[in-house]
Motif scaffolding. Structure first.
Motif, short mmCIF file in Angstrom:
data_model
loop_
_atom_site.label_atom_id
_atom_site.label_comp_id
_atom_site.label_asym_id
_atom_site.label_seq_id
_atom_site.Cartn_x
_atom_site.Cartn_y
_atom_site.Cartn_z
N VAL A 1 -90.84 7.62 74.79
CA VAL A 1 -89.53 8.12 75.22
C VAL A 1 -88.69 6.98 75.80
O VAL A 1 -87.50 6.83 75.47
CB VAL A 1 -89.70 9.25 76.26
N ARG A 2 -89.30 6.16 76.63
CA ARG A 2 -88.58 5.04 77.24
C ARG A 2 -88.12 4.03 76.19
O ARG A 2 -87.02 3.47 76.29
CB ARG A 2 -89.46 4.35 78.28
N ALA B 1 -77.30 12.99 65.97
CA ALA B 1 -75.92 13.32 66.31
C ALA B 1 -75.56 14.72 65.82
O ALA B 1 -74.84 15.47 66.50
CB ALA B 1 -74.96 12.29 65.71
N GLN B 2 -76.05 15.09 64.65
CA GLN B 2 -75.76 16.42 64.13
C GLN B 2 -76.45 17.50 64.96
O GLN B 2 -75.89 18.58 65.21
CB GLN B 2 -76.19 16.52 62.67
N GLY C 1 -93.99 11.55 66.57
CA GLY C 1 -92.71 11.62 65.87
C GLY C 1 -91.74 12.54 66.58
O GLY C 1 -90.53 12.25 66.66
N ASN C 2 -92.24 13.64 67.11
CA ASN C 2 -91.36 14.59 67.80
C ASN C 2 -90.80 14.00 69.08
O ASN C 2 -89.63 14.23 69.42
CB ASN C 2 -92.14 15.87 68.12
N ALA D 1 -86.07 12.03 71.95
CA ALA D 1 -85.36 11.04 72.76
C ALA D 1 -84.04 10.64 72.10
O ALA D 1 -83.03 10.46 72.79
CB ALA D 1 -86.26 9.81 72.95
N ARG D 2 -84.03 10.53 70.80
CA ARG D 2 -82.79 10.18 70.10
C ARG D 2 -81.78 11.32 70.18
O ARG D 2 -80.57 11.09 70.31
CB ARG D 2 -83.10 9.84 68.63
N ILE D 3 -82.27 12.56 70.11
CA ILE D 3 -81.37 13.71 70.25
C ILE D 3 -80.80 13.76 71.67
O ILE D 3 -79.60 14.00 71.87
CB ILE D 3 -82.12 15.01 69.93
N ALA D 4 -81.66 13.52 72.66
CA ALA D 4 -81.19 13.51 74.05
C ALA D 4 -80.13 12.44 74.26
O ALA D 4 -79.16 12.65 74.99
CB ALA D 4 -82.38 13.29 74.99
N ALA D 5 -80.31 11.28 73.60
CA ALA D 5 -79.32 10.22 73.73
C ALA D 5 -77.99 10.63 73.10
O ALA D 5 -76.91 10.39 73.65
CB ALA D 5 -79.84 8.95 73.07
#
Length: 301
Positions: free
Chosen positions: A46-47, A203-204, A286-287, A292-296
């Motif tokens: 995550v970090r 982003a979507q 993978g999840n 983490a990318r979705i949270a960003a």
């Protein structure tokens, strides 16, 4: 009773990305000492993606959103750590119990703290022979009334996947495949069931989350079904054979209720020489990174 770590609290206040992580995989999902290694590895992942991990557990009656290393070690090493669903939280708090949180409890506490994205392996769902047992995971009902985005590898393949998807539809829980139009089957990239919606980027996903809020609909979750890569999935032929054997053994030994899922999962690990566990961990890794990318992307709003 809700203890939010300083790191998580500061990240939320500054609108930096945070990812909730359930702790059942630490206390009950993996053997020692691998469970601690994996727990720390997931937080590191995550970090590495630029987000703050918020591993959730209940310790001595206090719900913690974000654990320090010593607390993670306690969940991983201490005997007697209970498995807590959201129905157990008040009981654990009032009695001073300690427990690892399932998806339902993790989602409940994460939402209470203001964390919007959760990563897990596979969701619970409708059990096989539901018409006889009426056995259904508490995950489903909780997600029907909690505004959180859950990144998972579908539902555990030991469950009734078509019935679970039907139940999610009835409950009004949105389900989308991540870069796939097939619903993943936890150990398998494809459960054999389609999904109606496909999302192509973090982003979507964040746009869908913003639309959920703007439309002011029911406070239900968004499930982002992220398949384990095909090269890391459990061989489908082995999966089918071993699962059939596990179901027969479960019936012959009279295993029922909450004991069914751990019995079947343990059978799969032992009779696939650990290949099912490897697929499980590949899915979780993978999840966690996708979450983490979705949270960003969500934090950029």
């Amino acid at each position: 009773m809700l203890m939010v770590s300083e790191e998580v609290r500061e990240a939320l206040a500054a609108r930096r990305p945070v990812v909730a992580l359930e702790s059942t995989i630490i206390a009950h999902g993996l053997p020692r000492p691998r469970n601690l290694q994996v727990a720390l590895e997931l937080e590191d992942a995550v970090r590495e993606e630029g987000a703050v991990p918020a591993t959730i557990a209940v310790l001595d009656g206090r719900a913690h959103v974000g654990l320090g290393k010593e607390q993670v070690e306690r969940v991983a090493k201490e005997d007697g750590i209970r498995k807590l669903g959201h129905r157990d939280l008040a009981l654990a708090a009032a009695t001073g119990a300690s427990g690892a949180t399932t998806v339902s409890a993790t989602a409940s506490l994460a939402s209470l703290a203001g964390v919007r994205v959760l990563a897990t392996g596979g969701l619970g769902g409708v059990h096989r022979e539901w018409t006889v047992t009426q056995d259904e995971s508490a995950d489903l009902g909780l997600l029907a009334r909690t505004r959180i985005t859950v990144v998972c590898a579908g539902v555990k393949s030991i469950l009734d996947v078509p019935a679970t998807l039907q139940r999610l539809e009835t409950l009004g829980v949105a389900v989308a495949g991540y870069r796939t139009d097939r619903f993943p089957g936890f150990y398998l990239s494809d459960s054999g069931q389609p999904v109606d919606w496909t999302l192509e980027s973090p982003a979507q996903v964040a746009e869908v989350m913003r639309a959920q809020d703007a439309l002011r609909g029911p406070q239900s979750a968004l499930i982002v079904a992220n398949p384990v890569p095909q090269e890391e999935q459990l061989d489908p032929g082995i999966h089918a054979r071993v699962l059939a054997d596990a179901l027969r053994a479960c019936e012959e030994e009279g295993v029922t209720g909450q004991a069914v899922t751990p019995f079947l999962l343990d059978h799969l690990v032992r009779h696939t020489d650990g290949a099912s566990l490897s697929a499980n961990l590949a899915a979780v890794r993978g999840n966690v990174r996708l979450a983490a990318r979705i949270a960003a992307a969500w934090a950029e709003a």
